[in-house]
Scaffold this motif. Structure first.
Motif, PDB file in Angstrom:
ATOM      1  N   PHE A 172       0.847  -1.187   0.000  1.00  0.00           N
ATOM      2  CA  PHE A 172       0.000   0.000   0.000  1.00  0.00           C
ATOM      3  C   PHE A 172       0.883   1.237   0.000  1.00  0.00           C
ATOM      4  O   PHE A 172       1.916   1.267   0.667  1.00  0.00           O
ATOM      5  N   ASP A 173       0.456   2.264  -0.714  1.00  0.00           N
ATOM      6  CA  ASP A 173       1.118   3.559  -0.630  1.00  0.00           C
ATOM      7  C   ASP A 173       0.589   4.270   0.609  1.00  0.00           C
ATOM      8  O   ASP A 173      -0.392   3.843   1.219  1.00  0.00           O
ATOM      9  N   ALA A 174       1.232   5.362   0.965  1.00  0.00           N
ATOM     10  CA  ALA A 174       0.833   6.117   2.156  1.00  0.00           C
ATOM     11  C   ALA A 174      -0.639   6.484   2.090  1.00  0.00           C
ATOM     12  O   ALA A 174      -1.125   6.995   1.082  1.00  0.00           O
ATOM     13  N   GLY A 175      -1.373   6.183   3.165  1.00  0.00           N
ATOM     14  CA  GLY A 175      -2.766   6.554   3.280  1.00  0.00           C
ATOM     15  C   GLY A 175      -3.745   5.533   2.730  1.00  0.00           C
ATOM     16  O   GLY A 175      -4.935   5.575   3.044  1.00  0.00           O
ATOM     17  N   GLU A 176      -3.286   4.599   1.898  1.00  0.00           N
ATOM     18  CA  GLU A 176      -4.200   3.642   1.288  1.00  0.00           C
ATOM     19  C   GLU A 176      -4.723   2.620   2.294  1.00  0.00           C
ATOM     20  O   GLU A 176      -5.902   2.275   2.277  1.00  0.00           O
ATOM     21  N   LEU A 177      -3.867   2.122   3.167  1.00  0.00           N
ATOM     22  CA  LEU A 177      -4.302   1.153   4.169  1.00  0.00           C
ATOM     23  C   LEU A 177      -5.294   1.801   5.137  1.00  0.00           C
ATOM     24  O   LEU A 177      -6.308   1.196   5.498  1.00  0.00           O
ATOM     25  N   GLU A 178      -5.032   3.042   5.517  1.00  0.00           N
ATOM     26  CA  GLU A 178      -5.954   3.753   6.393  1.00  0.00           C
ATOM     27  C   GLU A 178      -7.313   3.926   5.731  1.00  0.00           C
ATOM     28  O   GLU A 178      -8.354   3.768   6.360  1.00  0.00           O
ATOM     29  N   ARG A 179      -7.308   4.222   4.433  1.00  0.00           N
ATOM     30  CA  ARG A 179      -8.560   4.397   3.698  1.00  0.00           C
ATOM     31  C   ARG A 179      -9.340   3.074   3.659  1.00  0.00           C
ATOM     32  O   ARG A 179     -10.552   3.048   3.820  1.00  0.00           O
ATOM     33  N   ALA A 180      -8.627   1.954   3.495  1.00  0.00           N
ATOM     34  CA  ALA A 180      -9.284   0.645   3.507  1.00  0.00           C
ATOM     35  C   ALA A 180      -9.813   0.330   4.897  1.00  0.00           C
ATOM     36  O   ALA A 180     -10.919  -0.208   5.047  1.00  0.00           O
ATOM     37  N   TYR A 181      -9.070   0.663   5.912  1.00  0.00           N
ATOM     38  CA  TYR A 181      -9.469   0.361   7.284  1.00  0.00           C
ATOM     39  C   TYR A 181     -10.697   1.173   7.708  1.00  0.00           C
ATOM     40  O   TYR A 181     -11.498   0.711   8.516  1.00  0.00           O
ATOM     41  N   MET A 182     -10.871   2.354   7.143  1.00  0.00           N
ATOM     42  CA  MET A 182     -11.981   3.231   7.517  1.00  0.00           C
ATOM     43  C   MET A 182     -13.310   2.781   6.900  1.00  0.00           C
ATOM     44  O   MET A 182     -14.354   3.305   7.251  1.00  0.00           O
ATOM     45  N   LYS A 183     -13.285   1.788   6.025  1.00  0.00           N
ATOM     46  CA  LYS A 183     -14.526   1.285   5.438  1.00  0.00           C
ATOM     47  C   LYS A 183     -15.338   0.538   6.492  1.00  0.00           C
ATOM     48  O   LYS A 183     -14.818   0.125   7.524  1.00  0.00           O
ATOM     49  N   LYS A 184     -16.594   0.322   6.221  1.00  0.00           N
ATOM     50  CA  LYS A 184     -17.451  -0.464   7.112  1.00  0.00           C
ATOM     51  C   LYS A 184     -16.893  -1.880   7.205  1.00  0.00           C
ATOM     52  O   LYS A 184     -16.223  -2.366   6.289  1.00  0.00           O
ATOM     53  N   ALA A 185     -17.193  -2.565   8.305  1.00  0.00           N
ATOM     54  CA  ALA A 185     -16.624  -3.888   8.568  1.00  0.00           C
ATOM     55  C   ALA A 185     -16.875  -4.859   7.424  1.00  0.00           C
ATOM     56  O   ALA A 185     -15.958  -5.574   6.996  1.00  0.00           O
ATOM     57  N   GLU A 186     -18.067  -4.897   6.886  1.00  0.00           N
ATOM     58  CA  GLU A 186     -18.381  -5.845   5.798  1.00  0.00           C
ATOM     59  C   GLU A 186     -17.601  -5.502   4.531  1.00  0.00           C
ATOM     60  O   GLU A 186     -17.070  -6.385   3.863  1.00  0.00           O
ATOM     61  N   GLU A 187     -17.529  -4.217   4.207  1.00  0.00           N
ATOM     62  CA  GLU A 187     -16.760  -3.788   3.038  1.00  0.00           C
ATOM     63  C   GLU A 187     -15.287  -4.102   3.225  1.00  0.00           C
ATOM     64  O   GLU A 187     -14.599  -4.496   2.288  1.00  0.00           O
ATOM     65  N   ARG A 188     -14.804  -3.921   4.448  1.00  0.00           N
ATOM     66  CA  ARG A 188     -13.397  -4.194   4.755  1.00  0.00           C
ATOM     67  C   ARG A 188     -13.100  -5.677   4.562  1.00  0.00           C
ATOM     68  O   ARG A 188     -12.091  -6.036   3.969  1.00  0.00           O
ATOM     69  N   ARG A 189     -13.974  -6.562   5.058  1.00  0.00           N
ATOM     70  CA  ARG A 189     -13.764  -8.002   4.883  1.00  0.00           C
ATOM     71  C   ARG A 189     -13.739  -8.360   3.400  1.00  0.00           C
ATOM     72  O   ARG A 189     -12.911  -9.149   2.953  1.00  0.00           O
ATOM     73  N   GLY A 190     -14.639  -7.762   2.636  1.00  0.00           N
ATOM     74  CA  GLY A 190     -14.677  -8.022   1.196  1.00  0.00           C
ATOM     75  C   GLY A 190     -13.390  -7.591   0.510  1.00  0.00           C
ATOM     76  O   GLY A 190     -12.868  -8.288  -0.364  1.00  0.00           O
ATOM     77  N   LEU A 191     -12.870  -6.447   0.910  1.00  0.00           N
ATOM     78  CA  LEU A 191     -11.626  -5.956   0.320  1.00  0.00           C
ATOM     79  C   LEU A 191     -10.473  -6.910   0.618  1.00  0.00           C
ATOM     80  O   LEU A 191      -9.715  -7.279  -0.271  1.00  0.00           O
ATOM     81  N   PHE A 192     -10.366  -7.364   1.870  1.00  0.00           N
ATOM     82  CA  PHE A 192      -9.257  -8.239   2.221  1.00  0.00           C
ATOM     83  C   PHE A 192      -9.407  -9.627   1.594  1.00  0.00           C
ATOM     84  O   PHE A 192      -8.418 -10.266   1.261  1.00  0.00           O
ATOM     85  N   ARG A 193     -10.640 -10.071   1.374  1.00  0.00           N
ATOM     86  CA  ARG A 193     -10.841 -11.337   0.650  1.00  0.00           C
ATOM     87  C   ARG A 193     -10.360 -11.182  -0.787  1.00  0.00           C
ATOM     88  O   ARG A 193      -9.741 -12.088  -1.351  1.00  0.00           O
ATOM     89  N   LYS A 194     -10.668 -10.045  -1.390  1.00  0.00           N
ATOM     90  CA  LYS A 194     -10.210  -9.793  -2.765  1.00  0.00           C
ATOM     91  C   LYS A 194      -8.683  -9.708  -2.810  1.00  0.00           C
ATOM     92  O   LYS A 194      -8.071 -10.183  -3.767  1.00  0.00           O
TER      93      LYS A 194
END
Length: 109
Positions: free
Chosen positions: A83-105
């Motif tokens: 991840f570039d600077a700020g990208e992981l934080e942006r992913a972490y700030m998503k709702k829990a379900e969206e976050r799980r979907g992102l990490f599965r992808k």
């Protein structure tokens, strides 16, 4: 008359010598500063081209992917995800379900 002109010239240089030397010194410093800035810019560009989108783990090429509006860099060999600077934080700030979907992808599961 030649002696008189030579004396006037010598007098003029004596009176203006400091100013002439200072002007020459400042011009030299300016040229050196410009040359150093140019060399630094060229070195920065060379290093960027050498390392741009290269995996920090294995050194192979990486490709940029976008998952749920988050840009990631994935190594084409070891499949490391970066991840570039700020990208992981942006992913972490998503709702829990969206976050799980992102990490599965990310894990491709």
């Amino acid at each position: 008359m030649v002696e008189h002109d030579s004396k006037r010239e010598d007098d003029w240089f004596r009176e203006n010598e400091k100013e002439l030397l200072e002007t020459a010194r400042l011009a030299r410093l300016k040229r050196e500063k410009e040359r150093a800035a140019k060399e630094k810019a060229e070195e920065t560009k060379r290093l960027r081209e050498l390392h741009f989108l290269k995996c920090p783990k294995c050194g192979h090429d990486m490709k940029e992917e976008t998952l749920d509006n988050v840009a990631i860099d994935r190594c084409t060999r070891c499949e490391g995800v970066f991840f570039d600077a700020g990208e992981l934080e942006r992913a972490y700030m998503k709702k829990a379900e969206e976050r799980r979907g992102l990490f599965r992808k990310l894990l491709k599961i």
